[in-house]
Design a protein around this motif. Structure first.
Motif, PDB file in Angstrom:
ATOM      1  N   GLN A  30       0.852  -1.189   0.000  1.00 57.08           N
ATOM      2  CA  GLN A  30       0.000   0.000   0.000  1.00 57.08           C
ATOM      3  C   GLN A  30       0.893   1.245   0.000  1.00 57.08           C
ATOM      4  OE1 GLN A  30      -2.468   1.240   3.466  1.00 57.08           O
ATOM      5  NE2 GLN A  30      -4.098   0.453   2.166  1.00 57.08           N
ATOM      6  N   THR A  32       0.768   5.435   0.058  1.00 58.69           N
ATOM      7  CA  THR A  32      -0.060   6.641   0.222  1.00 58.69           C
ATOM      8  C   THR A  32       0.683   7.777  -0.450  1.00 58.69           C
ATOM      9  OG1 THR A  32      -0.788   5.767   2.326  1.00 58.69           O
ATOM     10  CG2 THR A  32      -1.302   8.069   1.890  1.00 58.69           C
ATOM     11  N   GLY A 391      -5.201   7.332  -6.398  1.00 57.44           N
ATOM     12  CA  GLY A 391      -4.936   6.005  -5.848  1.00 57.44           C
ATOM     13  C   GLY A 391      -6.009   5.010  -6.247  1.00 57.44           C
ATOM     14  N   GLU A 415      -4.707   6.459  -1.548  1.00 59.05           N
ATOM     15  CA  GLU A 415      -4.007   5.178  -1.383  1.00 59.05           C
ATOM     16  C   GLU A 415      -4.041   4.318  -2.632  1.00 59.05           C
ATOM     17  OE1 GLU A 415      -5.782   3.411   2.048  1.00 59.05           O
ATOM     18  OE2 GLU A 415      -4.564   4.663   3.378  1.00 59.05           O
ATOM     19  N   THR A 417      -3.203   0.378  -3.772  1.00 58.86           N
ATOM     20  CA  THR A 417      -2.883  -0.970  -3.279  1.00 58.86           C
ATOM     21  C   THR A 417      -2.457  -1.807  -4.470  1.00 58.86           C
ATOM     22  OG1 THR A 417      -4.558  -0.688  -1.602  1.00 58.86           O
ATOM     23  CG2 THR A 417      -3.775  -2.930  -1.972  1.00 58.86           C
ATOM     24  N   LYS A 441       5.448   6.937   1.984  1.00 58.34           N
ATOM     25  CA  LYS A 441       4.545   6.191   2.872  1.00 58.34           C
ATOM     26  C   LYS A 441       4.185   4.908   2.147  1.00 58.34           C
ATOM     27  CE  LYS A 441       2.568   9.758   5.705  1.00 58.34           C
ATOM     28  NZ  LYS A 441       1.432  10.658   5.890  1.00 58.34           N
TER      29      LYS A 441
END
Ligand code: UD1
Length: 445
Positions: A30, A32, A391, A415, A417, A441
């Motif tokens: 993941q 960010t 994201g 985010e 993934t 991140k």
């Protein structure tokens, strides 16, 4: 002999004792987005070199040692598994590797290992030239294309080998007295075929001349290691490599060159996030095409001692550029996906043309899911720059495509993934640690 029946009793350090990230195919990463990256990233030894150096160790019964070896990579573990299956002793500690092929008892590279990694086809030349026979599973296609090995086979036949394909295996036998040097003209530039033939020719009788040879830095490094082992090779780094066969090769210690694809990947990370990154132990001379493209896109890249500094002013947008992949010293196909990720947020439209592999745009639909505007036409992709990415949940399809999605995630809003990240661990040592320490991140979930 079945693979499961083999217990590598002569192994000094077992694979699972090595400090490595143990990832199942269900693991995800993941990211960010929208963090600027600043800091220092140490570059590992080149995977595509280390895998071949390991095969070169098959050419002698004496111990060959490698420094700066990217031992934690999954591909290195697969290659270790293969060498141990053949009867080698492989010991690894941190970035050191020692291989002794004095006790080879099997000349077969089985399907179960070869299918995991195409680099294992490189045991063919060394086994055949040293022992007079080899049986290697055909590697088959992979996500990025069909990837035949016809040129490896034809060129070994030109050295006098008798080869037949049966049950998915390449069965090769050298003539009595060993392989014979020959003049080989490759119809197409191939990294793997050049390497396989260069290794086979080191112990062949007389001179072999490889024309239209590949010129990648990994081939030069492999050649330099072979020279340390006692081989006679000239013309490394040119398209004509001459090898005069010798009776035996010996022990050597060799340091693996820095990974230029890992280097190029982190250069793009700095470029995309508008950061300032020092890449430790990296060589710009191996990345002239990529660095030239970055400069045209508005990114500052310079060598400072053993390091490369990459810097992009966040207030100046990246510029669109056209890219065409080519054999070295042209722009590398292994950086195409990463550069495409960068161009999704550049100002204007870029044309990306892939000339090496026929199916290497699998990252396109995934990048488009993140808001990119990319259209594929044949072997070209038009990338129209957008103001920002968003994201999303995306799927990694191969090694370089996976890392392109991580790069996109670094600048996307929210985010991202990334599923099926085992691809990443084939080729990027400690990618999460290296990026996190620069402010990203990013975590495994
Ligand atoms: C190596 C690299 C890979 C990189 C590629 C091109 C390793 C482990 N892999 O792969 O990361 O993307 O170089 O820089 O070092 N071909 C044939 N017949 C053959 C051999 C190759 O048609 O017998 C074709 C391939 O399908 C491809 C082109 O030649 O279209 C180049 O392939 P090649 O340079 O051989 O790639 P690899 O050595 O497999």
């Amino acid at each position: 002999m079945s693979l499961s029946a083999v217990k590598p009793t002569n192994t000094v350090t077992k694979i699972d004792e090595i400090q490595s990230v143990n990832t199942s195919s269900l693991d995800k990463i993941q990211v960010t987005g929208a963090q600027q990256l600043n800091g220092i990233i140490p570059i590992s030894g080149a995977k595509n070199c280390a895998l071949k150096l390991m095969c070169a160790a098959l050419l002698t019964g004496e111990t060959v040692k490698f420094q700066n070896s990217p031992n934690t990579l999954r591909d290195m573990q697969s290659q270790t598994e293969l060498l141990e299956y053949l009867g080698c002793t492989v010991s690894r500690e941190k970035d050191l590797m020692a291989i002794n092929a004095g006790g080879i008892k099997d000349y077969t590279a089985p399907y179960d290992i070869v299918r995991k990694m195409r680099g294992s086809i490189l045991v063919l030349g060394p086994l055949l030239t040293r022992f007079g026979e080899a049986r290697v599973s055909l590697p088959g296609g992979c996500a990025i294309g069909t990837r035949p090995v016809d040129m490896h086979i034809k060129a070994l036949e030109e050295l006098g080998a008798k080869i037949n394909l049966e049950g998915g295996y390449i069965n090769a036998k050298a003539p009595k007295g060993g392989l014979q040097g020959a003049k080989i003209m490759f119809p197409k530039v191939s990294v793997g075929a050049t390497e396989n033939l260069m290794m086979a020719a080191t112990l062949a009788n007389g001179e072999t001349i490889l024309s239209n040879a590949a010129r990648e830095p990994e081939i030069t490094d492999l050649g330099e290691c072979l020279i340390k082992m006692g081989a006679k090779i000239t013309g490394l780094g040119t398209d004509t490599i001459r090898i005069t066969g010798v009776k035996n090769l010996n022990s050597a210690i060799h340091s693996v060159i820095p990974d230029r694809i890992e280097t190029g990947t982190y250069m793009v990370a700095a470029a995309m996030t508008g950061g300032n990154i020092r890449l430790e132990n990296a060589r710009l001379e191996h990345l002239t095409a990529a660095a030239g493209h970055l400069a045209r896109a508005g990114v500052q890249v310079e060598q400072e001692g053993n390091d490369i500094i990459v810097n992009r002013d966040i207030d100046k947008p990246l510029k669109a550029i056209d890219i065409m992949t080519e054999p070295h010293p042209g722009f590398p196909t292994d950086l195409q996906a990463q550069f495409m990720a960068m161009l999704t947020i550049a100002n204007g439209a870029s044309l990306v043309t892939e000339t090496i592999f026929e199916n290497r745009f699998m990252h396109v639909p995934e990048l488009n899911r993140m808001g990119a505007n990319i259209t594929v036409q044949g072997n070209s992709a038009i990338v129209r720059g957008v103001n920002g990415l968003k994201g999303a949940e995306v799927m990694a399809t191969d090694l370089r495509a996976s890392v392109a999605l991580v790069l996109a995630g670094l600048v996307a809003d929210g985010e991202t993934t990334i599923n099926r990240i085992y691809h990443l661990e084939r080729g990027y040592e400690d990618i999460i640690g290296k990026l996190s320490r620069c402010g990203a991140k990013i975590k495994k979930i």
